[in-house]
Every structure is written in structure tokens, then in C-alpha cells.
Enzyme design. Structure first.
Site, short mmCIF file in Angstrom:
data_model
loop_
_atom_site.label_atom_id
_atom_site.label_comp_id
_atom_site.label_asym_id
_atom_site.label_seq_id
_atom_site.Cartn_x
_atom_site.Cartn_y
_atom_site.Cartn_z
N TRP A 19 0.83 -1.20 0.00
CA TRP A 19 0.00 0.00 0.00
C TRP A 19 0.87 1.26 0.00
CZ3 TRP A 19 -4.82 2.21 0.28
CH2 TRP A 19 -4.90 3.49 0.85
N ASP A 22 0.20 9.30 0.65
CA ASP A 22 0.87 10.57 0.32
C ASP A 22 2.34 10.47 -0.11
OD1 ASP A 22 -1.39 10.96 1.87
OD2 ASP A 22 -0.43 12.27 3.31
N GLN A 38 4.05 7.56 2.14
CA GLN A 38 3.35 6.83 3.18
C GLN A 38 3.16 5.39 2.70
OE1 GLN A 38 1.68 8.28 6.46
NE2 GLN A 38 3.76 8.84 5.92
N TRP A 46 -4.17 0.74 4.33
CA TRP A 46 -3.51 1.71 5.21
C TRP A 46 -3.20 1.08 6.57
CZ3 TRP A 46 -4.24 4.29 9.87
CH2 TRP A 46 -3.50 5.47 10.04
N PHE A 78 4.07 9.58 10.00
CA PHE A 78 3.14 10.21 9.07
C PHE A 78 3.89 11.15 8.12
CE2 PHE A 78 -1.41 9.92 11.10
CZ PHE A 78 -1.33 8.53 11.08
N SER A 79 3.13 11.89 7.34
CA SER A 79 3.68 12.66 6.23
C SER A 79 4.60 13.79 6.66
CB SER A 79 2.55 13.22 5.37
OG SER A 79 1.94 12.16 4.68
N ARG A 149 0.07 18.14 12.05
CA ARG A 149 0.88 17.24 11.23
C ARG A 149 1.28 17.79 9.86
NH1 ARG A 149 -4.34 14.70 11.38
NH2 ARG A 149 -5.33 14.73 9.34
N GLU A 204 -4.88 19.08 5.27
CA GLU A 204 -3.73 18.18 5.37
C GLU A 204 -2.67 18.60 4.35
OE1 GLU A 204 -5.68 14.06 6.96
OE2 GLU A 204 -5.79 14.30 4.82
N TRP A 304 -9.60 9.31 -0.40
CA TRP A 304 -9.92 8.56 0.83
C TRP A 304 -11.34 8.01 0.82
CZ3 TRP A 304 -6.39 6.34 3.34
CH2 TRP A 304 -5.15 6.94 3.56
C1 FRU Z 1 -3.23 12.57 4.21
C2 FRU Z 1 -2.87 12.01 5.57
C3 FRU Z 1 -1.93 12.92 6.30
C4 FRU Z 1 -1.23 12.00 7.26
C5 FRU Z 1 -1.12 10.74 6.42
C6 FRU Z 1 -1.22 9.47 7.20
O1 FRU Z 1 -3.62 11.62 3.28
O2 FRU Z 1 -4.04 11.76 6.31
O3 FRU Z 1 -2.56 14.02 6.94
O4 FRU Z 1 0.02 12.50 7.66
O5 FRU Z 1 -2.16 10.79 5.47
O6 FRU Z 1 -0.97 8.36 6.40
#
Ligand code: FRU
Length: 499
Positions: A19, A22, A38, A46, A78-79, A149, A204, A304
Site C-alpha cells: 500500500w 501521500d 506513506q 492503510w 506520518f507525512s 501534522r 492536510e 480517501w
Molecule cells: C493525508 C494524511 C496525512 C497524514 C497521512 C497518514 O492523506 O491523512 O494528513 O500525515 O495521510 O498516512
């Protein structure tokens, strides 16, 4: 689960067996483009968020590498972004061999010291991005927030010298928060941007960068990118942007980038500025340190709304093609123009058309070639026609296709995947999106990239972009252009197979 293993894209990056979401830490360093992302190293949904890694020298051919920054007992990774620490401000490298420094979000797990919060952390590499160490002093920046984040960091040369500037989000407050630092470890709060324009979901993956307007180095504007999920115009996840100014402390959006709320407090999403009018371009951010001051962005080609249900295996999800972005004056307003940033003019067209009059009829174009992506470049004068439509990835029975059509009455370009093949894997997948398109002296200009399970449309030299995933039935390769309600002139058309 339905699987369609034969739809892995040719030109778009996918992880081999896992998988991805981002793009993270996009950076050019010593001749190499690095795409971190990610990644779930153990599955194709995910979870276990870590930074996967791939490299390329041309943004077209990618090599997958081992996971770069892994989740552990304490945190999901995370990102975030990567900078080349040229002055060795962090002390992680040397001036001769500067470290690459990653700024990522620690999503702290239940039972960890910082549980319930998201904060910004560092990792560094002194071998040009191939191996990474987490900094022992993590996290370096927290706000006691559970939704802080996606740090994007850049070097800023201000009147008072240069420093690092971070944009990150307070996702649930629809705010971008700005910080500055001398050493990437100690951060000072600067300002907050937002809420503004589309606010119907979490903000985000922000980005902030300068660009010359119409190529004029004396007229530089700043672009603030804010991804939003849900709440995008096309539904679910999408990217909006603002054009404005940044003085080293605060970003101020131009008046004509802001959409005032209606009397009932709602914002007309059609007036917001969107990176893409389709369903599948999210979490888009730009490369750090790209050569020749180019500004190159990559987005996650997914949404999403249905991301975890895409009918592919063992891989799931692709990145968009890399896009070069510029600012240009369009009808008196400064707007983003986007074009594929990779060399697409590399094959001989299998069909070219010049100055062909098409009256209420259909012109068959070469089938998509299995194992290739299809590039269609067209300049069409719709003339008296009511619609000019491309049917892409059409089933041989004629029953299904992805339809890209221009409606001369509404002057809108629509990408319709409602009957594109397998749409049943999620009830939010079938959709048709449209964007307003101004013809240039009566000419519709299209650059379309069809790559197994996606269609990306760059219209009017990149003023409008529409990107959608599609999952055609097997053997759906048919391509044609159909003119209805009058006569159109196909001034130029070239179909090329790219393998
Ligand atoms: C965006 C997000 C970010 C986060 C990441 C987690 O798609 O939700 O805000 O850092 O994905 O995988």
C-alpha cells in the site's frame, strides 16, 4: 475481492507489493529525484505507516528501495518533507557532506510517552538518502494537539537573513501554522493561515513556495497549497491553493484567491482554486531543491472516499505523474498552470490527423496497446458541434468506456467514469466531474495520458487538469473521438503508445 492485476500503470509509480498514500520528502539531491511515501510495509491497506522510498533520474523510471523510516512501538511515521541541510545547521552532517533531514509527523501510539498527540520529528541521512536515523531528541515540535501534522519545510531568504520555515496543519481547525528555525530542532511560532475557502474537511499536507508570474523574476508571488479531506469540489479528497504574498512571517492570500462565504455561511466550492478537478489527485506537494528552480509536484492518485477498496493486488494505489507548475496571468488573474514534468515526446505516433473536418460522426483512433500508456495530444475547433467526446479504454462490445467530453453550450469539459468498467467495488466510485474551459480562439487543446487504470487530462496548456482512476473491463482498449450536433475541425491529433 475482485482483482485486476493487469492494470498496474506503466508510467505511474506503484509500490511492488504494498500500500502507499501521500508522497513524502520529495527532494532532488545529487542528480537523483527521491520519492518517499506513506507506506504500509506489511499489507496493501492503510496501516503501520512508514516512509517507503523510490528514486529516479528522470521522474519516469523509478526504483523501489527498502523502507526508509519505519514505524515502531512508539509512533507511526506520518507525512512530511525533506531538506538538504547545506549549511549543516542541524549538525547531523558536515558542510562538505550535508545531511538530508526529514521532518515527519510522529503519530504517537497508545501507551507511548506522548500518546494522544501528533508532533513533528526529525530523521537524517548522511548517505544521500539511502539509510536514515531518527533523532534522539524527538519530537522537536509539539502543540499538545492530536491533529498537528504534515510539516513542509523550506529555506527562506528574508530581509533579516535566512532561516528554515515550516508550514504544517492543525487539521481539524482548518489552519496552516507557520514556524521558523535556525537549526531544524528549535522552532519559533510565526503565524496562522486559515480557515479560508474550502473548509468542509480536515486540512492536510500544506505547501508554500514562490514562483515568478509569467516568468518575470521581478514579479514573484507565493502559492499556498492546502489539501482537504473530505470537502473537495469533486467529492472527498482534493487539493486547493491560494496565490498571495509571504513576508517571512505571514502568508496573505490575494483578494481574488479568496471566496467570500454566501449569506447562509456556505462557500461556493466552484469558485475556490483547485489543483485538479477530478477525483484522484490528493496530498500533492512539491520537490525541495529541484534543479533550475523548477517547481515540480506529485500527488497521490487516489481518494480517501474509496482508497482502501481499489480492486488491485498485491499493490494498491499509484502516484500521479510529476507535474511542473508555473504561475501565469489567466484572464487578468494569477493562476497555477500544470504540465507533465517528464519527457512524454519519446515515441512515434501511431496515428496523426491534420485539419480533418468531422461532421456528426465518429473517428476511430488506434486502440490502446497492452503494456503501454497512451498519449493523446489534440487541438480541436468544436466549431458548430454541440459536443466533442473522446471514448477511452472502450470495451470491444461498445458497452463501457471512460468518456472525456467538451460541451460547447456550457463550455465545460467532463470526465465521466460512471460506465468505465469495474465501478462496483465502492458506492462512491462511479462519478463524473467537470471543469469550465475557456477555448483559445475557438481551440480546445488537450493532452491526455491514459495509463491502464487512470486518465489524466491537461487542458488548455495546463490551465485545467482532471485526473481520475478507472478500472476498465479486460480487453477494453478502444479509442475514438465522436462529434455530435454539428461540424468540428480536428486541427491536430496524435496518438502515441508509451511503453
Ligand atoms: C493525508 C494524511 C496525512 C497524514 C497521512 C497518514 O492523506 O491523512 O494528513 O500525515 O495521510 O498516512
Amino acid at each position: 475481492e475482485e482483482t485486476a492485476p493487469n492494470v498496474r500503470p506503466i508510467l505511474h509509480y506503484t509500490a511492488k507489493n504494498t500500500w502507499l498514500n501521500d508522497p513524502n520528502g520529495l527532494v532532488w539531491h545529487q542528480g537523483v529525484y527521491h520519492l518517499f511515501y506513506q507506506n504500509n510495509p506489511f499489507d496493501n491497506v492503510w496501516g503501520n505507516m512508514s516512509w517507503g522510498h523510490a528514486t529516479s533520474t528522470d521522474l519516469l523510471h523509478w526504483t523501489e528501495h527498502p523502507v526508509a523510516i519505519a514505524c515502531d512501538e512508539e509512533e507511526d511515521v506520518f507525512s512530511g518533507s525533506i531538506v538538504v541541510d547545506d549549511g549543516n545547521t542541524s549538525g547531523f552532517g558536515t558542510v562538505e557532506n550535508p545531511a538530508l533531514v526529514a521532518l515527519y509527523t510522529s503519530a504517537f501510539k497508545e501507551g507511548s510517552a506522548h500518546q494522544g498527540t501528533q508532533a513533528q520529528s526529525l530523521a537524517f541521512s548522511t548517505d544521500a538518502g539511502m539509510t536514515w536515523s531518527k533523532y534522539a531528541g524527538n519530537p522537536v515540535l509539539g502543540r499538545g494537539s492530536a491533529h498537528f501534522r504534515d510539516p513542509k519545510v523550506f529555506r527562506h531568504e528574508g530581509p533579516a537573513g535566512s532561516c528554515w520555515v515550516m508550514v504544517a496543519v492543525e487539521a481539524q481547525s482548518q489552519q496552516v501554522v507557520l514556524y521558523r528555525s535556525a537549526n531544524l530542532k528549535d522552532w519559533e511560532y510565526l503565524s496562522t493561515f486559515g480557515p479560508a475557502n474550502a473548509t468542509g474537511g480536515e486540512w492536510e499536507c500544506p505547501d508554500l513556495f514562490p514562483l515568478p508570474v509569467d516568468g518575470d523574476p521581478d514579479n514573484v508571488k507565493w502559492v499556498m497549497v492546502v489539501n482537504i479531506n473530505p470537502g473537495a469540489l469533486a467529492g472527498g479528497s482534493g487539493g486547493q491553493y491560494f496565490v498571495g504574498d509571504f513576508d517571512g512571517v505571514q502568508f496573505t492570500a490575494d483578494f481574488d484567491s479568496l471566496v467570500p462565504a454566501d449569506a447562509d455561511g456556505t462557500t461556493d466550492l466552484r469558485n475556490c482554486l483547485w489543483l485538479d478537478w477530478g477525483r484522484d489527485y490528493y496530498a500533492a506537494v512539491s520537490f525541495s531543491n529541484a534543479p533550475e528552480n523548477r517547481r515540480i509536484m506529485i500527488g497521490w492518485m487516489n481518494n480517501w472516499d474509496y482508497a482502501n477498496s481499489l480492486p488491485t493486488s498485491p499493490w494498491r494505489s499509484a502516484m500521479s505523474l510529476a507535474r511542473e507548475v508555473e504561475l501565469a496571468t489567466v484572464e487578468g488573474l494569477v493562476r497555477l498552470i500544470q504540465r507533465p514534468a517528464l519527457p512524454l515526446d519519446c515515441g512515434e505516433p501511431t496515428r496523426t490527423i491534420k485539419n480533418m473536418e468531422v461532421h456528426n460522426s465518429l473517428v476511430r483512433l488506434p486502440d490502446a496497446v497492452p503494456g503501454s500508456a497512451q498519449l493523446i495530444d489534440a487541438e480541436i475547433l468544436p466549431g458548430t458541434a454541440r459536443t466533442v467526446a473522446f471514448r477511452l479504454l472502450g470495451a470491444s462490445s461498445g458497452s463501457a468506456a471512460t468518456v472525456l467530453s467538451f460541451d460547447a453550450i456550457t463550455s465545460r469539459l467532463t470526465l465521466d467514469r460512471r460506465n468505465s468498467g469495474n465501478t462496483a467495488f465502492h458506492d462512491k466510485f462511479p462519478s463524473a466531474e467537470s471543469a469550465p474551459v475557456e477555448l483559445d480562439d475557438g481551440v480546445l487543446r488537450l493532452r491526455v495520458i491514459v495509463d491502464q487504470c487512470s486518465v489524466e487530462v491537461f487542458a488548455q496548456d495546463g490551465r485545467v487538469v482532471l485526473s481520475d482512476l478507472v478500472f476498465p473491463l479486460s480487453g477494453s482498449l478502444g479509442t475514438d473521438v465522436c462529434v455530435e450536433g454539428g461540424t468540428a475541425i480536428v486541427r491536430k491529433l496524435a496518438v502515441t503508445a508509451l511503453s
